[in-house]
Design a protein around this motif. Sequence first.
Motif, short mmCIF file in Angstrom:
data_model
loop_
_atom_site.label_atom_id
_atom_site.label_comp_id
_atom_site.label_asym_id
_atom_site.label_seq_id
_atom_site.Cartn_x
_atom_site.Cartn_y
_atom_site.Cartn_z
N GLY A 31 0.85 -1.18 0.00
CA GLY A 31 0.00 0.00 0.00
C GLY A 31 0.89 1.24 0.00
O GLY A 31 2.04 1.21 0.48
N LYS A 32 0.38 2.36 -0.50
CA LYS A 32 1.20 3.55 -0.69
C LYS A 32 1.75 4.10 0.62
O LYS A 32 2.94 4.41 0.75
CB LYS A 32 0.37 4.64 -1.39
N MET A 39 10.24 3.11 3.05
CA MET A 39 11.36 3.73 2.33
C MET A 39 12.14 4.69 3.23
O MET A 39 13.36 4.78 3.17
CB MET A 39 10.84 4.49 1.10
N LYS A 40 11.40 5.43 4.07
CA LYS A 40 12.06 6.39 4.97
C LYS A 40 12.89 5.66 6.02
O LYS A 40 13.98 6.09 6.38
CB LYS A 40 11.01 7.28 5.65
N LEU A 45 15.85 -0.62 0.85
CA LEU A 45 14.78 -1.08 -0.03
C LEU A 45 14.97 -0.58 -1.46
O LEU A 45 14.37 -1.10 -2.40
CB LEU A 45 13.41 -0.59 0.49
N MET A 46 15.78 0.45 -1.64
CA MET A 46 16.03 0.94 -3.00
C MET A 46 16.90 -0.04 -3.78
O MET A 46 17.10 0.13 -4.97
CB MET A 46 16.70 2.32 -2.95
N ARG A 47 17.42 -1.04 -3.11
CA ARG A 47 18.17 -2.09 -3.81
C ARG A 47 17.22 -3.25 -4.06
O ARG A 47 16.77 -3.92 -3.13
CB ARG A 47 19.35 -2.55 -2.96
N GLY A 79 14.35 -4.14 7.33
CA GLY A 79 15.60 -3.63 7.85
C GLY A 79 16.56 -4.71 8.30
O GLY A 79 17.67 -4.43 8.73
N LEU A 80 16.12 -5.97 8.20
CA LEU A 80 16.95 -7.10 8.65
C LEU A 80 17.71 -7.71 7.49
O LEU A 80 17.25 -7.71 6.35
CB LEU A 80 16.08 -8.17 9.31
#
Length: 374
Positions: A31-32, A39-40, A45-47, A79-80
């Motif tokens: 969900g948005k 992401m913050k 997660l950008m990978r 984050g893990l």
Amino acid sequence: AVTDNSHWIRGFRTGKQGSSHIIKELSELLGKEQTVKAMKCYPKLMRAIHCKRVVAALEEVLGPERTRHVLRRNLELFGLTGFTLERARNAMTVLKLMLGPRDAEHVAFTTPELLRIDGQDLQATMEALERALGPAKAHRAVMQDGVLLAYPAEKVHQVVSALQRIFPPGTAMQALTTDPQLLEVRTETLQSARHTLQKQFGKSRAQGIILSNPSLLRVKGCTLRGTLSAMRDIFRSGMRKLPELNELEEECLAAVKADFALFQTDPQVLRGAMTALQEVLGTNVALDIVKSDTSMLRTGESTIRQAMPLLESILGQHSAKLVVSRHPQVLRARAAIIQRTWRALVKRENGESGAKDAAERNPHLLASSSWLPQ
């Protein structure tokens, strides 16, 4: 692990690496709103490869729909590190052998971070728990809180040994199942907390206090002393007559049990908040508020001092005190928030009179800007 129902992670499997594509795929998954939050908090997660490892490992064991549910509920999983398909399969196999298929699925769903731990490590920890508790009680403890399996076996052994020296025979593991976070504590802290409570309350009474609230053993002795001293000062300052020592101690213990975050707050902040509440509301009202909502003591003194005059200028002195005595959380709002929400209320209600009525009926409108149009 690829199924017809898992189209929402198709981008991770096609090898597309663009950040806009990752965001799009995560939005379908989470969900948005949750995607923005994730992401913050977790720039990894950008990978795309990191996303793929986490999602694919969970889906391998839990299936697509349960994976979606788990990730929405536990964004911290992103984050893990350590998630792989092989490790997830291995961990699940070991969980099934130790707990049985049905219970293993329950533990994997409620504690998905276990799926990144090597199966041998899970087995060693379970054996340590079984030695301490016995097989049946260890099984029940893990079912109650699967995070017990996330700790190394050696740590379990150290903490259990320390708890057995603190608690009467047969009750040490009851404390651990009540508060599994005790496994995160150094044994020195456990002993320090026990010594401090014994010094404060006497050996016999300290034992009863620890048994009823083992979480106190997670707090360093110096922090226990400082916080309990501050709470004694606060309750003593609000009482008309000097209370019996036992009565005062019970008030302090009830407060810290209800709001463990008090131990994470500087004692001077606690004292300052009480002083400010007494000045703006009077001693009796301030004490009643603190007893019903100890989190008010974690509010900055300056925040309270700035909020009350502002509320009085908006609502009038009598109405402001009435509103705050019923809804003290308003005093936790920063002055800038109150000013902004008041202007919005005046506009919405076509004048100050209507805005005042709305604020008196629903004081939370002044304390939070969440309702304001974007």
